[in-house]
Motif scaffolding. Structure first.
Motif, short mmCIF file in Angstrom:
data_model
loop_
_atom_site.label_atom_id
_atom_site.label_comp_id
_atom_site.label_asym_id
_atom_site.label_seq_id
_atom_site.Cartn_x
_atom_site.Cartn_y
_atom_site.Cartn_z
N TYR A 30 0.78 -1.13 0.17
CA TYR A 30 0.25 0.45 0.54
C TYR A 30 0.81 1.46 0.11
O TYR A 30 2.12 1.36 1.11
N THR A 34 -2.29 6.33 -1.00
CA THR A 34 -3.69 5.49 -1.47
C THR A 34 -4.46 5.19 -0.61
O THR A 34 -3.85 5.53 0.44
N LYS A 35 -5.53 4.63 -1.00
CA LYS A 35 -6.65 4.56 -0.64
C LYS A 35 -7.04 3.27 -0.26
O LYS A 35 -6.55 2.20 -0.75
N TYR A 37 -8.48 -0.11 1.42
CA TYR A 37 -9.71 -0.50 1.58
C TYR A 37 -10.90 -0.14 2.43
O TYR A 37 -10.05 0.54 3.87
N GLY A 38 -12.51 0.01 2.55
CA GLY A 38 -13.09 0.25 3.06
C GLY A 38 -13.37 -0.11 4.54
O GLY A 38 -13.17 -1.66 4.45
N GLN A 61 -3.53 5.65 12.19
CA GLN A 61 -4.04 7.03 12.26
C GLN A 61 -3.43 7.53 13.29
O GLN A 61 -2.45 9.08 13.80
N VAL A 66 -1.78 6.35 8.72
CA VAL A 66 -3.40 6.47 7.99
C VAL A 66 -3.33 8.22 8.26
O VAL A 66 -3.34 8.25 9.60
N VAL A 68 -8.15 9.63 7.73
CA VAL A 68 -8.62 8.96 7.55
C VAL A 68 -9.72 10.40 7.04
O VAL A 68 -9.95 11.41 8.14
N ARG A 72 -13.22 11.01 1.26
CA ARG A 72 -12.24 9.84 0.21
C ARG A 72 -11.80 8.67 1.48
O ARG A 72 -11.54 7.49 0.36
N GLY A 73 -12.35 8.46 2.80
CA GLY A 73 -11.57 6.85 3.49
C GLY A 73 -10.71 7.01 3.26
O GLY A 73 -10.22 8.08 4.50
N ILE A 74 -9.91 6.27 4.41
CA ILE A 74 -8.08 5.80 4.82
C ILE A 74 -7.32 5.90 3.57
O ILE A 74 -7.12 4.83 3.24
N MET A 75 -6.31 6.02 3.94
CA MET A 75 -5.53 7.27 3.04
C MET A 75 -4.03 6.98 3.87
O MET A 75 -3.37 7.13 5.24
#
Length: 211
Positions: A30, A34-35, A37-38, A61, A66, A68, A72-75
């Motif tokens: 990863y 990049t993102k 997965y949810g 986090q 990462v 949130v 966009r989600g978890i980056m």
């Protein structure tokens, strides 16, 4: 970075997942920017509840691996932070393992100490038994002027009078072992003998009475 962290089973499940995700980020599976997965997808992949995934993501986090992002989600934001987290985790694991090994060695030492104590008791018991069973070698000297001088062991009936057995005689620095019953005593001879309890007193009285 290798995947050794993925086989850990003695830490909370959410932290296992956090370590696994950090490992993949460190290995560029990863990449930064990049993102992930949810949460629902990750929950399905790891076969856990969404709550467990939330805790894993919250941990990553909190240490800056990462982020949130709303909409966009978890980056993935920091590979270096992932490497540092894994290194710190490894040190923590090493400490825990060292503590566990230390505890194991302490228990082992207790077992060894107990075994030593038991063996010492056995040795002491055996020593006491042997000292009581095996005859003790005593000695007595034929003094000058003794009526025993010039007489043989059989003629003075040494064994019959004392219940003791002469096993050796020391004469002028020389030891004569297992003397025959015909052996003739001399002044200055030292008789080495063995016998049952009470024989020592009998031997001493026997020698004194024949001055």
């Amino acid at each position: 970075m290798n995947g050794n962290y993925r086989d850990i089973t003695d830490i909370p499940r959410y932290e296992q997942i956090a370590v696994d995700l950090a490992t993949k980020i460190a290995q560029n599976e990863y990449k930064v920017g990049t993102k992930l997965y949810g949460r629902s997808t990750l929950a399905g992949q790891y076969n856990v509840s969404p709550e467990t995934i939330r805790r894993a993501v919250a941990l990553l986090q909190s240490i800056g691996i990462v982020e949130v992002v709303a909409g966009r989600g978890i980056m993935v934001v920091n590979r270096t932070a992932a490497l540092k987290y894994l290194e710190n985790f490894k040190h923590r694991r090493d400490i825990i393992q060292a503590q566990q090994e230390f505890s194991r060695l302490l228990e082992q030492r207790k077992e060894i100490d107990l075994a030593i104590e038991n063996q010492m008791k056995k040795i002491m018991n055996f020593s006491s038994y042997i000292s009581n069973v095996l005859p003790k070698v005593e000695e007595i000297k034929i003094k000058k002027g003794s009526s025993l001088a010039g007489k043989s062991l059989v003629s003075i009936n040494f064994r019959g009078e004392t219940d003791a057995t002469v096993v050796a005689i020391e004469r002028e620095g020389e030891e004569i072992f297992a003397p025959e019953s015909s052996f003739v005593l001399k002044e200055g001879d030292i008789l080495l003998y063995i016998g049952p309890d009470g024989s020592k007193e009998k031997v001493e009285n026997f020698i004194k009475q024949r001055k």
